[in-house]
Design a protein around this motif. Structure first.
Motif: not given
Length: 323
Positions: A41-48, A64-68, A100-102
């Protein structure tokens, strides 16, 4: 009392991303029940982020990342939302979801699992359902398996670090080994191209190869549970199954020559991940840029814990109806 006019209730949650280094399918390609395997697992993940309000009719939008996104690209998220709305006192709601996916999507970084888990946590908070992490993970896992976007990543996200799932099943039922790591180790990942997991998992010809070499990798790791063994066995798995492209092999060779401890291919995607000590990270990145020129390079800490970022439980009652 009807509260259609109330303001939207908002909540957000985070999940680490999860890189799978190798795997083995349980059940069948037509009816998978889960997977064994290992990775990080990596810390650069996903904020929903979610916004919910009562409405005359049910309406769900996913971005996804502000795109419907069209429904066909958001199947896993839609399954999570439908499950949670079925538990709410008022099912007529307008739900807006933004992941919001890194890390890159569709490249073996477990972004679908991280999105599903962070969504379950955030929406549970907004609806006042008070789900435990295990309950939220079970919902996310089921949505992943039913959508064929993943088979066992969600449970690993709840454990964190370098993990090996040696007994398949949903969170709470599977068995996971956590391999200790030196605190100065970091993940460096190089991304070339995306490969949608739900399409790959429909290729029947892969099942025999994946399971044969996945079993071999798992036995090697369980007999010598060290991160070096996991990386070596996972690299062999990628080559023997035919997943590894020439760019993948060249990237792994370049990273190891620059000081990386070892590496493997992301499952599933044309991308690699290598382990390097903090002082060697820049050397590894420079070597990858010079030798293989990936579309993107990602350096990250290892670990991360799923959690609610914004608590709104005090305002959630505005979403309920009394008869």
């Amino acid at each position: 009392m009807d509260n259609h006019g109330c303001a939207a209730v908002q909540a957000s949650a985070y999940s680490p991303a999860g890189i799978s280094s190798f795997f083995r399918i349980h059940g069948s390609m037509e009816n998978p029940t889960g997977a064994t395997g290992g990775g990080f697992t990596i810390t650069r993940g996903v904020r929903t982020e979610v916004a919910v309000k009562a409405s005359p009719m049910r309406r769900i939008t996913v971005s996804f990342n502000n795109v419907p996104a069209p429904a066909r690209d958001a199947e896993t998220s839609l399954r999570v939302v439908e499950n949670l709305l079925g538990r709410a006192s008022n099912t007529l709601m307008e739900v807006s979801v933004n992941h919001l996916i890194d890390p890159p999507m569709g490249a073996g970084f477990g972004t679908s699992a991280a999105s599903a888990l962070s969504l379950a946590l955030a929406l549970s908070e907004a609806l006042g359902l008070s789900l435990t992490l295990r309950e939220a993970a079970e919902i996310a896992h089921t949505a992943e398996v039913e959508s064929r976007t993943g088979l066992g990543t969600v449970a690993a996200l709840t454990v964190g670090g370098c993990v090996v799932t040696f007994k398949p099943g949903p969170p709470g039922e599977c068995r996971i080994l956590r391999i200790p790591l030196h605190p100065d180790l970091r993940i460096v990942a190089a991304y070339f191209e995306s490969k949608p997991t739900n399409l790959i998992l429909k290729e029947r010809s892969l099942e025999r190869r994946v399971n044969r070499w996945g079993d071999e990798a798992l036995q090697r790791i369980l007999s010598d549970p060290k991160v070096e063994t996991l990386l070596s066995a996972s690299r062999d798995f990628a080559i023997k199954t035919g997943f590894a492209t020439r760019r993948v092999i060249n990237a792994l060779d370049a990273a190891e020559a620059a000081g990386a401890l070892g590496g493997a291919q992301n499952m599933l995607g044309e991308a690699v991940h290598v382990l390097a000590y903090r002082e060697d990270v820049n050397h590894v990145i420079e070597a990858l840029i010079e030798k293989v020129r990936p579309r993107r390079i990602l350096a990250s800490g290892i670990g991360g814990k799923p959690r609610i970022l914004e608590s709104v439980s005090g305002r959630v009652l505005s979403l309920t109806r009394t008869r």
